[in-house]
Design a protein around this motif. Structure first.
Motif, PDB file in Angstrom:
ATOM      1  N   TRP A 185       0.821  -1.209   0.000  1.00 21.02           N
ATOM      2  CA  TRP A 185       0.000   0.000   0.000  1.00 21.02           C
ATOM      3  C   TRP A 185       0.857   1.263   0.000  1.00 21.02           C
ATOM      4  N   LEU A 186       1.900   1.280   0.827  1.00 17.54           N
ATOM      5  CA  LEU A 186       2.740   2.465   0.925  1.00 17.54           C
ATOM      6  C   LEU A 186       3.441   2.771  -0.398  1.00 17.54           C
ATOM      7  N   THR A 187       4.094   1.766  -0.941  1.00 16.64           N
ATOM      8  CA  THR A 187       4.848   1.992  -2.180  1.00 16.64           C
ATOM      9  C   THR A 187       3.928   2.200  -3.375  1.00 16.64           C
ATOM     10  N   GLY A 188       2.793   1.495  -3.371  1.00 16.86           N
ATOM     11  CA  GLY A 188       1.839   1.664  -4.463  1.00 16.86           C
ATOM     12  C   GLY A 188       1.299   3.079  -4.534  1.00 16.86           C
ATOM     13  N   LEU A 189       0.898   3.616  -3.382  1.00 14.08           N
ATOM     14  CA  LEU A 189       0.358   4.978  -3.340  1.00 14.08           C
ATOM     15  C   LEU A 189       1.423   6.013  -3.704  1.00 14.08           C
ATOM     16  N   ALA A 190       2.643   5.801  -3.205  1.00 15.07           N
ATOM     17  CA  ALA A 190       3.727   6.739  -3.512  1.00 15.07           C
ATOM     18  C   ALA A 190       4.053   6.729  -5.005  1.00 15.07           C
ATOM     19  N   THR A 191       3.969   5.566  -5.625  1.00 23.51           N
ATOM     20  CA  THR A 191       4.251   5.464  -7.053  1.00 23.51           C
ATOM     21  C   THR A 191       3.178   6.158  -7.879  1.00 23.51           C
ATOM     22  N   ILE A 192       1.931   6.006  -7.450  1.00 21.11           N
ATOM     23  CA  ILE A 192       0.842   6.721  -8.130  1.00 21.11           C
ATOM     24  C   ILE A 192       1.071   8.227  -8.016  1.00 21.11           C
ATOM     25  N   GLY A 193       1.510   8.660  -6.835  1.00 22.27           N
ATOM     26  CA  GLY A 193       1.810  10.073  -6.637  1.00 22.27           C
ATOM     27  C   GLY A 193       2.918  10.550  -7.556  1.00 22.27           C
ATOM     28  N   TYR A 194       3.937   9.725  -7.748  1.00 20.27           N
ATOM     29  CA  TYR A 194       5.042  10.089  -8.639  1.00 20.27           C
ATOM     30  C   TYR A 194       4.532  10.303 -10.062  1.00 20.27           C
ATOM     31  N   ILE A 195       3.724   9.383 -10.535  1.00 22.70           N
ATOM     32  CA  ILE A 195       3.197   9.499 -11.899  1.00 22.70           C
ATOM     33  C   ILE A 195       2.366  10.765 -12.047  1.00 22.70           C
ATOM     34  N   ALA A 196       1.519  11.034 -11.055  1.00 24.60           N
ATOM     35  CA  ALA A 196       0.654  12.215 -11.125  1.00 24.60           C
ATOM     36  C   ALA A 196       1.466  13.506 -11.161  1.00 24.60           C
ATOM     37  N   LEU A 197       2.558  13.548 -10.405  1.00 29.37           N
ATOM     38  CA  LEU A 197       3.346  14.778 -10.295  1.00 29.37           C
ATOM     39  C   LEU A 197       4.318  14.982 -11.450  1.00 29.37           C
ATOM     40  N   THR A 198       4.531  13.974 -12.251  1.00 35.79           N
ATOM     41  CA  THR A 198       5.499  14.103 -13.358  1.00 35.79           C
ATOM     42  C   THR A 198       4.854  13.990 -14.732  1.00 35.79           C
ATOM     43  N   LEU A 199       3.553  13.934 -14.775  1.00 34.48           N
ATOM     44  CA  LEU A 199       2.868  13.819 -16.069  1.00 34.48           C
ATOM     45  C   LEU A 199       3.215  14.967 -17.011  1.00 34.48           C
ATOM     46  N   ASP A 200       3.474  16.144 -16.438  1.00 37.50           N
ATOM     47  CA  ASP A 200       3.780  17.292 -17.293  1.00 37.50           C
ATOM     48  C   ASP A 200       5.152  17.178 -17.963  1.00 37.50           C
ATOM     49  N   GLU A 201       5.948  16.176 -17.552  1.00 32.94           N
ATOM     50  CA  GLU A 201       7.249  15.946 -18.178  1.00 32.94           C
ATOM     51  C   GLU A 201       7.135  15.156 -19.480  1.00 32.94           C
ATOM     52  N   VAL A 202       5.970  14.565 -19.711  1.00 32.45           N
ATOM     53  CA  VAL A 202       5.773  13.736 -20.904  1.00 32.45           C
ATOM     54  C   VAL A 202       5.512  14.612 -22.120  1.00 32.45           C
ATOM     55  N   ASP A 203       6.298  14.405 -23.166  1.00 32.99           N
ATOM     56  CA  ASP A 203       6.148  15.114 -24.438  1.00 32.99           C
ATOM     57  C   ASP A 203       5.698  14.093 -25.483  1.00 32.99           C
ATOM     58  N   LEU A 204       4.394  14.019 -25.690  1.00 33.73           N
ATOM     59  CA  LEU A 204       3.847  13.002 -26.582  1.00 33.73           C
ATOM     60  C   LEU A 204       4.366  13.148 -28.014  1.00 33.73           C
ATOM     61  N   ASP A 205       4.592  14.375 -28.460  1.00 36.38           N
ATOM     62  CA  ASP A 205       5.102  14.566 -29.821  1.00 36.38           C
ATOM     63  C   ASP A 205       6.483  13.938 -29.963  1.00 36.38           C
ATOM     64  N   ALA A 206       7.317  14.124 -28.948  1.00 35.28           N
ATOM     65  CA  ALA A 206       8.672  13.564 -29.002  1.00 35.28           C
ATOM     66  C   ALA A 206       8.640  12.037 -28.954  1.00 35.28           C
ATOM     67  N   VAL A 207       7.789  11.495 -28.099  1.00 34.91           N
ATOM     68  CA  VAL A 207       7.728  10.039 -27.942  1.00 34.91           C
ATOM     69  C   VAL A 207       7.167   9.367 -29.180  1.00 34.91           C
ATOM     70  N   THR A 208       6.097   9.918 -29.707  1.00 36.31           N
ATOM     71  CA  THR A 208       5.453   9.291 -30.868  1.00 36.31           C
ATOM     72  C   THR A 208       6.273   9.447 -32.148  1.00 36.31           C
TER      73      THR A 208
END
Length: 500
Positions: A185-208
Motif C-alpha cells: 500500500w505504501l509503495t503503491g500509493l507513492a508510485t501513483i503520486g510520482y506518476i501524477a506529479l510528473t505527467l507534465d514531463e511527458v512530451d507526446l510529440d517527441a515520444v510518438t
C-alpha cells in the motif's frame, strides 16, 4: 518433517513465538500449509512495485525502437516472464519445499547443486543491486533537498538499508508476508503520486516521433525485459508457494503469481517509456543513478515521501532475494540454521554494496552484463524445471527429495548435460552490450560470427549486425532445456511416479 522445540520455554520455542521462521529447507508441515492463492499477491506485488521499474523505459528505448514496439516488448516480456514464475511456483505447492530442493527431482539430490550455485549467485546479485540503488537514491535525494550528499550520507544509508533487509530476511516467511502487505500500500500509493506529479514531463510529440527499430532490436529488448523481471525471480518462485495447500489448483497459483508480479511493472515500464522518450537527458541520467535521476523531476516537497517509498520498495525486493538465497545456500549442503544463512548473505550484500557505491566507476554496465550472463543458465534451468513439472502428475516424495538413494537419484546426468549444452549454446549467442565498460564479459557471443549473425569490430569494441544484439541465447537456452526434458525425461519421470 517437523521442527521440535527445546521444550516449554526453550530458546527455539521463544524464537518461534516471536514470529521468526525457524523452518529451513525441510518440508513444511501439513498444519502450516494454510496460505491462500491470493496471499501470493502481497510478496510479488510489493517486490515489483518499485519506481525502479520506470527506469526500464530508458533501457528498452536504448535498443533504438519506437513507442509501439517498446510498449509491446514491455507488456509481453513482463507478463510472459512472470507467468513462467507461476509455472515454477506450482512445484512449491506440490512439494512444500524451497525451489532448489524441488529442483532435485529433475537434477538429482546431488546434481541439483549445479543449478543451485547459479541460483545463489543471481539471488545475491539481485539483492546487492537493489541495496546499491537504495543507497544511491538516498544520496541523490539528499542533494536535491540541499542537504549533505557526500560519503557520510551514503555510508549511513547503506547501513540502514542493509540492516532492514537482513533483519526482515532473518525473521523469515511470516513476518515478511505481513511486512509486504503493508509495503504494498505504501509503495503503491507513492508510485501513483510520482506518476501524477510528473505527467507534465511527458512530451507526446517527441515520444510518438521515435522511429521504428529492426525486428532484431525488438527481440533483444524483449529478452532484456524478461531477464530483468520474471526471469530474475524464477529461480525462487516456489519459495513463496510452499505454504500453499497441496489441493490448491495449479491454475490459481499461476494466475496470482502472474497478476501480482506483472501488474505494477507493466504500468511502470510503459510510463517510463513515455518519460525517457520525452527527455534524452533524463534517459542518460538513468544509466548512472536510476531512481535518483527520476527524483530530479519531482517538486521538492515530494522528495522525502518519494525517498522513503523508493527505499522501502527496494528493500522489499531485496528481502525476497536474500531470504531465498539463504535457502539456496542451505540446499547446497551448508549446515547452518536458516536465519544464519540469511545473515551470511547479508554480509555479502553489504560488501558488494560498498564496492559498487564507493569504488566502481560504472553502475549500469556491470549490471546488464550480469543479467545476461547468469540469465542464460537460469533460462536453461527454467526450461528443464517447467518441463519436469509438466510431466509430473503426482506430488513430490518428501523423503526422497533428501535421499540420494531414493527415486530422484544422486545425479541425473541427462539434466546436467542438457543444462550445460543449453548454456554453452546460449552464451555463444548473447553479447555484452557494454564491451568497453565491462570488458571482462566480452568472451560471450562466440557463435555469432561462425553463424554469420554479426561481426566483431575490434577498433571500438562493438558488434556489427542487428542479430548480434538480439540476445537469442536466452530464448534458445530455455527452449533447449524445455524440449530436451520433454523428449528425454518422460520415461524417467514415469518410473519415479510408479514407485509407491
Amino acid at each position: 518433517m517437523t521442527i521440535h522445540s527445546e521444550g516449554p520455554g526453550g530458546g527455539l520455542e521463544a524464537v518461534r513465538r516471536a514470529g521468526i521462521e525457524t523452518t529451513g529447507i525441510e518440508i513444511i508441515d501439513e498444519s502450516e500449509r494454510t496460505a491462500k492463492p491470493s496471499d501470493l499477491f502481497w510478496p510479488w506485488f510489493a517486490a515489483n512495485v518499485s519506481v525502479f521499474g520506470i527506469s526500464y523505459g530508458s533501457f528498452v528505448l536504448g535498443f533504438g525502437i519506437s513507442l509501439w514496439q517498446a510498449s509491446l516488448v514491455a507488456v509481453l516480456g513482463i507478463v510472459v516472464s512472470f507467468a513462467a514464475c507461476g509455472l515454477v511456483a506450482i512445484a512449491g505447492k506440490r512439494g512444500s519445499a524451497p525451489t532448489m530442493i524441488l529442483s532435485r527431482a529433475p537434477f538429482g539430490v546431488t546434481g541439483q547443486k549445479i543449478p543451485g550455485v547459479f541460483s545463489w549467485l543471481i539471488s545475491i546479485g539481485w539483492e546487492t543491486f537493489l541495496a546499491i540503488m537504495a543507497t544511491l537514491a538516498t544520496a541523490t535525494v539528499f542533494r536535491e533537498l540541499g542537504w549533505s550528499s557526500g560519503d557520510a550520507v551514503k555510508i549511513i544509508a547503506m547501513i540502514v538499508v542493509a540492516a532492514l533487509i537482513v533483519a526482515a530476511s532473518v525473521a523469515g516467511y511470516h513476518i515478511i508476508m505481513r511486512m509486504q502487505s503493508v509495503l504494498t500500500w505504501l509503495t503503491g500509493l507513492a508510485t501513483i503520486g510520482y506518476i501524477a506529479l510528473t505527467l507534465d514531463e511527458v512530451d507526446l510529440d517527441a515520444v510518438t516521433s521515435l522511429p521504428n527499430g529492426s525486428g532484431q532490436a525488438v527481440i533483444g529488448a524483449f529478452v532484456m525485459v524478461m531477464t530483468g523481471f520474471g526471469f530474475g525471480w524464477i529461480n525462487i518462485a516456489a519459495d513463496w508457494s510452499r505454504y500453499q495447500r497441496r489441493e490448491t489448483p495449479g491454475a490459481q497459483i499461476v494466475a496470482w503469481n502472474t497478476l501480482a508480479g506483472a501488474l505494477a511493472p507493466v504500468i511502470l515500464v510503459l510510463y517510463g517509456i513515455l518519460l525517457a522518450g520525452s527527455s534524452p537527458e533524463l534517459s542518460e541520467g538513468i544509466a548512472i543513478d536510476p531512481i535518483g535521476t527520476l527524483a530530479t523531476v519531482l517538486p521538492t516537497w515530494y522528495l522525502v515521501p518519494f525517498l522513503v517509498a523508493s527505499v522501502l520498495a527496494l528493500v522489499s525486493g531485496a528481502v525476497l532475494g536474500i531470504y531465498s538465497s539463504g535457502l539456496t545456500l542451505l540446499s547446497l549442503g551448508v549446515k547452518i540454521p536458516r536465519p544464519t544463512a540469511a545473515f551470511v548473505d547479508g554480509v555479502i550484500l553489504t560488501l558488494g554494496t560498498i564496492y559498487v557505491v564507493f569504488f566502481a566507476e560504472s553502475f549500469l554496465a556491470p549490471f546488464q552484463s550480469f543479467l545476461i550472463t547468469l540469465g542464460v543458465p537460469i533460462a536453461a534451468w527454467a526450461g528443464i524445471m517447467i518441463a519436469d513439472i509438466a510431466l509430473r502428475q503426482r506430488d513430490y516424495d518428501d523423503v526422497d527429495l533428501f535421499d540420494s538413494r531414493g527415486r530422484y537419484g544422486s545425479v541425473n546426468w541427462v539434466a546436467v548435460a542438457t543444462m550445460a549444452v543449453a548454456s554453452v549454446v546460449g552464451w555463444g549467442l548473447v553479447v555484452n552490450n557494454f564491451a568497453q565498460d565491462a570488458s571482462w564479459n566480452n568472451w560471450q557471443g562466440y557463435l555469432i560470427e561462425p553463424l554469420g549473425l554479426g561481426t566483431w569490430v575490434e577498433d571500438g569494441s562493438y558488434w556489427d549486425g542487428n542479430w548480434a544484439y538480439a540476445n537469442l541465447g536466452v530464448l534458445l537456452a530455455f527452449a533447449i532445456g524445455f524440449l530436451a526434458t520433454l523428449l528425454l525425461q518422460r520415461g524417467r519421470v514415469a518410473r519415479q511416479e510408479e514407485r509407491a
